[in-house]
Motif scaffolding. Structure first.
Motif, PDB file in Angstrom:
ATOM      1  N   ARG A  22      51.458 -10.567  46.221  1.00 32.87           N
ATOM      2  CA  ARG A  22      52.187  -9.386  45.420  1.00 32.87           C
ATOM      3  C   ARG A  22      52.020  -9.649  44.397  1.00 32.87           C
ATOM      4  NH1 ARG A  22      52.604  -5.891  43.996  1.00 32.87           N
ATOM      5  NH2 ARG A  22      54.538  -3.956  43.869  1.00 32.87           N
ATOM      6  N   LEU A  27      51.335  -3.283  46.833  1.00 31.55           N
ATOM      7  CA  LEU A  27      52.149  -4.062  48.176  1.00 31.55           C
ATOM      8  C   LEU A  27      51.370  -3.496  49.438  1.00 31.55           C
ATOM      9  CD1 LEU A  27      54.908  -4.887  50.143  1.00 31.55           C
ATOM     10  CD2 LEU A  27      55.928  -2.106  49.391  1.00 31.55           C
ATOM     11  N   GLU A  28      50.704  -2.264  48.950  1.00 31.16           N
ATOM     12  CA  GLU A  28      50.043  -1.299  50.000  1.00 31.16           C
ATOM     13  C   GLU A  28      48.787  -1.962  50.343  1.00 31.16           C
ATOM     14  OE1 GLU A  28      52.704   1.024  48.050  1.00 31.16           O
ATOM     15  OE2 GLU A  28      50.851  -0.043  47.360  1.00 31.16           O
ATOM     16  N   ASP A  52      58.641  -5.278  59.231  1.00 29.34           N
ATOM     17  CA  ASP A  52      57.082  -4.615  58.439  1.00 29.34           C
ATOM     18  C   ASP A  52      57.024  -5.255  56.722  1.00 29.34           C
ATOM     19  OD1 ASP A  52      58.031  -2.596  56.813  1.00 29.34           O
ATOM     20  OD2 ASP A  52      57.669  -1.096  58.025  1.00 29.34           O
ATOM     21  N   TYR A  54      56.715  -3.230  54.039  1.00 30.66           N
ATOM     22  CA  TYR A  54      57.985  -2.945  53.303  1.00 30.66           C
ATOM     23  C   TYR A  54      59.429  -2.922  53.177  1.00 30.66           C
ATOM     24  CZ  TYR A  54      53.602   0.439  52.680  1.00 30.66           C
ATOM     25  OH  TYR A  54      52.321   0.530  52.321  1.00 30.66           O
ATOM     26  N   ASP A  55      59.640  -3.835  54.429  1.00 32.11           N
ATOM     27  CA  ASP A  55      61.291  -4.196  54.311  1.00 32.11           C
ATOM     28  C   ASP A  55      61.587  -5.648  53.949  1.00 32.11           C
ATOM     29  OD1 ASP A  55      64.203  -4.916  56.188  1.00 32.11           O
ATOM     30  OD2 ASP A  55      62.665  -6.124  57.736  1.00 32.11           O
ATOM     31  N   ALA A  57      59.630  -6.627  51.073  1.00 36.84           N
ATOM     32  CA  ALA A  57      59.329  -6.206  49.413  1.00 36.84           C
ATOM     33  C   ALA A  57      60.821  -5.762  49.745  1.00 36.84           C
ATOM     34  CB  ALA A  57      58.107  -5.432  49.506  1.00 36.84           C
ATOM     35  N   ASP A  58      61.329  -4.884  50.405  1.00 38.62           N
ATOM     36  CA  ASP A  58      62.226  -4.069  49.962  1.00 38.62           C
ATOM     37  C   ASP A  58      63.855  -5.240  50.515  1.00 38.62           C
ATOM     38  OD1 ASP A  58      64.700  -1.689  49.718  1.00 38.62           O
ATOM     39  OD2 ASP A  58      64.871  -2.369  51.762  1.00 38.62           O
ATOM     40  N   GLU A  61      63.270  -7.379  47.080  1.00 34.39           N
ATOM     41  CA  GLU A  61      64.002  -6.541  45.915  1.00 34.39           C
ATOM     42  C   GLU A  61      65.144  -6.041  45.714  1.00 34.39           C
ATOM     43  OE1 GLU A  61      59.804  -3.492  45.835  1.00 34.39           O
ATOM     44  OE2 GLU A  61      62.014  -2.472  46.263  1.00 34.39           O
ATOM     45  N   ARG A 108      55.563   0.100  42.425  1.00 37.95           N
ATOM     46  CA  ARG A 108      57.460  -0.107  42.706  1.00 37.95           C
ATOM     47  C   ARG A 108      57.883  -0.378  41.727  1.00 37.95           C
ATOM     48  NH1 ARG A 108      58.653   0.511  47.547  1.00 37.95           N
ATOM     49  NH2 ARG A 108      60.007  -0.961  47.810  1.00 37.95           N
ATOM     50  N   GLN A 111      61.544   1.212  41.655  1.00 35.08           N
ATOM     51  CA  GLN A 111      61.903   1.351  42.477  1.00 35.08           C
ATOM     52  C   GLN A 111      63.582   0.295  42.364  1.00 35.08           C
ATOM     53  OE1 GLN A 111      63.233   2.252  45.466  1.00 35.08           O
ATOM     54  NE2 GLN A 111      61.670   3.428  45.320  1.00 35.08           N
TER      55      GLN A 111
END
Length: 178
Positions: A22, A27-28, A52, A54-55, A57-58, A61, A108, A111
């Motif tokens: 990262r 992220l993509e 996944d 995104y999970d 990353a979230d 974060e 991001r 966020q």
């Protein structure tokens, strides 16, 4: 017990590998295949921990935001002692600067403040539940959090003390509207 240690070690490997990737790309652009190869784990192992990319990353974060806000012993100070609140916010963000810059870069970036706003409002509403349904209090709170954050971010090249004092004065004046 050994199983817990291995699970935690694997989770830590996934996180460290993700942070390394990262820090170099958006992220993509990170694929699970790439992360798993670099971490030397199977895809199924990754999916045991996260749904996944995104999970993952979230989750990271949210962990950073929780860590930042955990330093707020009195979030209600935004109303009674704005300077203290502003200092807490920025010193706490600064102490997590490296992770914030990695996780909340690129698309991001919004966020961070969105999650901080949600978390801090929740904390304040626990102390002042009557403010949760009050549009004036909610607006003032959002204005103070977002405004403070962006004013601080945009003025990083100036002396922190002067910037914090200025933001605290503005925040104090805004919160007097309650």
């Amino acid at each position: 017990m050994d199983m817990d240690i291995r699970i935690e070690k694997t989770r830590r490997t996934i996180i460290n590998t993700f942070l390394e990737l990262r820090s170099k790309k958006t992220l993509e652009k990170i694929t699970i295949k790439e992360l798993c190869e670099k971490a030397a784990i199977n895809k199924s192992t990754f999916y045991c921990h996260y749904a996944d990319i995104y999970d993952l990353a979230d989750t990271l974060e949210s962990d950073v935001v929780n860590s930042v806000t955990s330093n707020f012993s009195h979030p209600e100070f935004i109303f009674s002692a704005p300077k203290h609140f502003v200092e807490q916010l920025f010193l706490s963000c600064r102490s997590h600067d490296r992770l914030i810059k990695i996780l909340f870069s690129g698309n991001r970036s919004e966020q961070l403040i969105t999650k901080l706003n949600t978390s801090l409002k929740h904390m304040v509403f626990e102390v002042y539940p009557e403010y949760e349904k009050d549009p004036v209090a909610s607006t003032i709170l959002s204005y103070a959090i977002y405004g403070s954050f962006y004013a601080f971010s945009e003025n990083e090249n100036f002396d922190d003390t002067k910037v914090i004092e200025t933001i605290a004065t503005i925040t104090e004046n805004v919160t007097k509207l309650l």
